[in-house]
Motif scaffolding. Structure first.
Motif, PDB file in Angstrom:
ATOM      1  N   PRO A 102       5.050  -2.556  -0.870  1.00  0.00           N
ATOM      2  CA  PRO A 102       4.853  -1.247  -1.534  1.00  0.00           C
ATOM      3  C   PRO A 102       3.853  -0.322  -0.891  1.00  0.00           C
ATOM      4  CG  PRO A 102       3.589  -2.680  -2.754  1.00  0.00           C
ATOM      5  CD  PRO A 102       4.579  -3.376  -1.697  1.00  0.00           C
ATOM      6  N   SER A 103       3.379  -1.069   0.429  1.00  0.00           N
ATOM      7  CA  SER A 103       2.568  -0.325   1.224  1.00  0.00           C
ATOM      8  C   SER A 103       3.167  -0.213   2.553  1.00  0.00           C
ATOM      9  CB  SER A 103       1.131  -1.170   1.414  1.00  0.00           C
ATOM     10  OG  SER A 103       0.541  -1.233   0.285  1.00  0.00           O
ATOM     11  N   CYS A 104       2.569   0.556   3.521  1.00  0.00           N
ATOM     12  CA  CYS A 104       3.130   0.752   4.859  1.00  0.00           C
ATOM     13  C   CYS A 104       3.155  -0.292   5.653  1.00  0.00           C
ATOM     14  CB  CYS A 104       2.602   2.058   5.646  1.00  0.00           C
ATOM     15  SG  CYS A 104       3.081   2.461   7.135  1.00  0.00           S
ATOM     16  N   PRO A 105       3.903  -1.138   6.147  1.00  0.00           N
ATOM     17  CA  PRO A 105       3.560  -2.228   7.021  1.00  0.00           C
ATOM     18  C   PRO A 105       2.822  -2.030   8.195  1.00  0.00           C
ATOM     19  CG  PRO A 105       5.882  -2.229   6.197  1.00  0.00           C
ATOM     20  CD  PRO A 105       5.265  -1.012   5.817  1.00  0.00           C
ATOM     21  N   ALA A 106       3.097  -0.831   8.755  1.00  0.00           N
ATOM     22  CA  ALA A 106       2.498  -0.604  10.181  1.00  0.00           C
ATOM     23  C   ALA A 106       1.249  -0.190  10.004  1.00  0.00           C
ATOM     24  CB  ALA A 106       3.404   0.477  10.950  1.00  0.00           C
ATOM     25  N   TYR A 107       0.700   0.347   8.646  1.00  0.00           N
ATOM     26  CA  TYR A 107      -0.810   0.732   8.608  1.00  0.00           C
ATOM     27  C   TYR A 107      -1.778  -0.511   8.989  1.00  0.00           C
ATOM     28  CZ  TYR A 107      -3.700   3.840   6.486  1.00  0.00           C
ATOM     29  OH  TYR A 107      -5.024   4.745   6.060  1.00  0.00           O
ATOM     30  N   PRO A 108      -2.618  -0.265   9.816  1.00  0.00           N
ATOM     31  CA  PRO A 108      -3.700  -1.196  10.347  1.00  0.00           C
ATOM     32  C   PRO A 108      -4.235  -1.982   9.170  1.00  0.00           C
ATOM     33  CG  PRO A 108      -3.891   0.790  11.476  1.00  0.00           C
ATOM     34  CD  PRO A 108      -3.084   1.394  10.463  1.00  0.00           C
ATOM     35  N   ALA A 109      -4.183  -3.207   9.418  1.00  0.00           N
ATOM     36  CA  ALA A 109      -4.622  -4.179   8.394  1.00  0.00           C
ATOM     37  C   ALA A 109      -5.918  -4.216   7.985  1.00  0.00           C
ATOM     38  CB  ALA A 109      -4.252  -5.657   8.889  1.00  0.00           C
ATOM     39  N   SER A 110      -6.733  -3.932   9.100  1.00  0.00           N
ATOM     40  CA  SER A 110      -8.468  -3.654   8.777  1.00  0.00           C
ATOM     41  C   SER A 110      -8.478  -2.431   7.839  1.00  0.00           C
ATOM     42  CB  SER A 110      -9.025  -3.580   9.995  1.00  0.00           C
ATOM     43  OG  SER A 110      -8.725  -2.484  10.759  1.00  0.00           O
ATOM     44  N   GLN A 111      -7.926  -1.346   8.216  1.00  0.00           N
ATOM     45  CA  GLN A 111      -7.816  -0.150   7.688  1.00  0.00           C
ATOM     46  C   GLN A 111      -7.186  -0.163   5.745  1.00  0.00           C
ATOM     47  OE1 GLN A 111      -6.612   3.415   9.494  1.00  0.00           O
ATOM     48  NE2 GLN A 111      -7.444   2.733  11.449  1.00  0.00           N
ATOM     49  N   ARG A 112      -6.227  -0.916   6.005  1.00  0.00           N
ATOM     50  CA  ARG A 112      -5.731  -1.129   4.481  1.00  0.00           C
ATOM     51  C   ARG A 112      -6.637  -1.787   3.714  1.00  0.00           C
ATOM     52  NH1 ARG A 112       0.002  -4.264   3.170  1.00  0.00           N
ATOM     53  NH2 ARG A 112       0.495  -3.034   5.073  1.00  0.00           N
TER      54      ARG A 112
END
Length: 607
Positions: free
Chosen positions: A23-33
């Motif tokens: 449900p989240s953007c997989p390309a979103y940086p993990a640390s930021q997510r």
């Protein structure tokens, strides 16, 4: 973002079928997510707590202020009063003097500076100190580094930014802070800069987004994201690779319905920017870039099939510029100038700027993380659907701060002073009652933070009287504090200092973000590394050897060590422990005390 990092993110996004239903953007940086989700959980708990506490009716600010009324205090204490939340008491003088020196200058107060403040009995001494610090050279250095972090310009970015270019950009930011120039003017100059980046400092903002050996659209897209993050607090890069639908619903409601075409129209503002690479020296060790504006052009989806770049294929177009936040289109063909006008006159420009400053002064933002605004969740008159909640913890306050910033002609110094002189900023970090996690969102006490890497190094050097000159290429004179370094590649000729800063999470302003979390490695480093321990020894010129040369008695010697490191006197309990644990010669005892002070939480944290 470098092309290799983007390729990896896209591989994760497109090549793993298991993530297709994520449900989240997989390309979103993990640390930021992670940071976003943690913050969201805190805000939801805060809203739920507030709903159970809020009284009915209208409330006015009723707290008595020791000094002039401050708009920050009206909102912060007004919210606490409405929800029956008791704030922490005012910070003591020792706590305050160390905090405000570190926050405004990045440096500890010297022993003499700390004593001058502690012994001052005047009622307005805190405001006087704040004004003195705002007029200091150290304030300029501290906030030059702050904006250097935001823009991430480094000579370590491929070979695109030469040392001279880096120095020019650093000098530009230094002048911006020194002269308290309008933030709106600075933003416009960075966005429309033209000329050779080797001789025009602001041009390196655009150069920092140059994508090596990739289609020009990738560079336009990266400039767009860098602009929205730095100036609007909004990370728009996600929709450069995919539509928001089915990727961003649980991360960003504003971007979720947006399409790639919306992003391309935003990037089209840079489609008439001519970027020509030129060698900055005859040996091709670094490159410069000539920036100019073309009279025609738009965002086309065509790319060389032999060099498609890391993003999924584009389609359609050409696309004309459209401002993502409002749908506004340019009034002339000067696309970058039009973009700068739309961006700096949009209210989100002011909101984002003051929230970045608030995060620096109060440890967390009113919107936190400060670079991840969701523009669909900021208006109390238009709340988001369940289970979402308003993103700002104090939406009325962020609007009041934005208005104040605009009315001050976008003065950073004015806003920092407003925050530092508020009672909210000057609360103690110690809370005498029962602390409830939701209180953090009220800013019911001052939130502690670990010192940044440069602050840790400078604090050790200051406290031990072992400040070391650092020579930098292109600088006529050495610098003496890590907070004066122009980027994270320095000091290149001192591996010991470089390693110290890397250990405490300085990062590289490129692939490794700054990190101020604490680690076991850092604790071991402070206890054992020679670059720290030699500063305690008596066979060198250190504070301990200076104390011994002054023939101080034990009480004065210990007081001096404490004031130098912690800006306070030792407590009675600490003095008792120091005497009970005393072994060896006097110089060994004092060296041990110095070592122990460095390994106290009080030293590594600003509270």
């Amino acid at each position: 973002m470098g092309c290799c990092s983007l390729r990896l993110l896209l591989w994760v996004c497109l090549a793993l079928p298991a993530l297709a239903t994520d449900p989240s953007c997989p390309a979103y940086p993990a640390s930021q997510r992670t940071a976003f989700l943690q913050s969201e959980a805190k805000v939801k708990a805060f809203r739920a707590f507030s709903a159970t506490r809020a009284r009915k009716g209208r409330f006015t600010y009723a707290y008595a202020l020791a000094s002039e009324d401050n708009l920050i205090d009206r909102y912060i204490f007004g919210k606490m009063q409405a929800d029956s939340v008791d704030p922490a008491p005012q910070s003591g003088d020792s706590e305050f003097v160390r905090r405000v020196y570190l926050d405004l200058t990045g440096l500890l107060p010297t022993v003499d500076q700390a004593l001058a403040f502690l012994n001052d009995t005047s009622s307005g001494k805190r405001t006087t100190l704040i004004d003195n610090l705002l007029a200091s050279g150290s304030y300029i250095d501290k906030w030059t580094m702050f904006y250097g972090n935001i823009f991430q310009v480094t000579s370590g970015y491929y070979q695109f930014i030469s040392l001279q270019s880096r120095n020019l950009f650093h000098d530009y930011l230094h002048d911006f802070i020194a002269s308290d120039r309008s933030w709106a003017d600075v933003a416009r100059e960075l966005l429309v800069a033209s000329g050779n980046s080797f001789s025009v400092g602001p041009a390196n903002f655009v150069v920092r987004s140059e994508q090596q050996s990739e289609p020009i659209q990738d560079t336009w897209d990266t400039i767009t994201d860098a602009s929205t993050v730095a100036f609007l607090g909004d990370k728009s890069l996600c929709i450069s690779c995919h539509d928001g639908r089915h990727h961003l619903e649980q991360i960003d409601l504003f971007l979720a319905p947006k399409k790639r075409t919306d992003f391309w129209r935003m990037s089209a503002f840079f489609s008439r920017t001519n970027i020509t690479q030129v060698a900055s020296d005859t040996n091709y060790r670094a490159w410069g870039f000539l920036l100019s504006d073309l009279p025609t052009g738009g965002y086309t989806s065509w790319v060389d099939p032999n060099n498609p770049g890391p993003r999924p294929a584009r389609s359609g177009g050409p696309y004309s510029p459209t401002f993502l936040l409002t749908g506004e289109t340019p009034q002339s063909g000067a696309y970058r100038t039009e973009f700068a006008r739309m961006l700096t006159t949009n209210r989100q420009f002011a909101r984002a700027a003051v929230n970045y400053l608030w995060s620096a002064m109060f440890t967390r933002g009113i919107v936190d993380p400060p670079g991840q605004w969701d523009l669909a969740r900021i208006d109390p008159a238009n709340p988001p659907p369940d289970p979402w909640t308003l993103q700002p913890t104090h939406p009325e306050l962020i609007e009041a701060l934005a208005t104040e910033f605009i009315n001050s002609n976008y003065s950073v110094k004015h806003m920092v002073r407003l925050m530092a002189t508020s009672r909210a900023y000057q609360l103690s970090s110690a809370y005498p009652g029962t602390w409830i996690p939701a209180y953090e969102q009220y800013f019911a006490r001052h939130i502690t933070r670990r010192l940044q890497a440069e602050e840790v190094y400078d604090a050790v050097a200051q406290a031990t009287m072992t400040i070391t000159p650092m020579t930098l290429e292109g600088y006529a004179a050495p610098v003496y504090y890590a907070g004066q370094l122009p980027d994270t590649t320095e000091p290149r000729n001192d591996g010991s200092i470089f390693n110290f800063l890397a250990t405490f999470g300085r990062g590289d302003w490129w692939n490794n973000p700054r990190n101020s979390s604490s680690t076991i490695v850092q604790a071991l480093f402070m206890m054992n590394d020679y670059s720290v321990n030699f500063r305690d020894f008596t066979n060198r010129s250190t504070r301990v050897t200076w104390i011994l040369s002054q023939a101080m008695n034990d009480t004065d010697a210990v007081n001096n060590l404490y004031l130098a490191a912690l800006s306070r006197y030792p407590t009675a309990d600490e003095l008792a422990v120091l005497q009970q644990a005393r072994t060896g010669t006097r110089d060994q005892w004092l060296s041990d005390i110095q070592w122990a002070l460095f390994n106290k939480l009080d030293f590594l944290f600003n509270h």
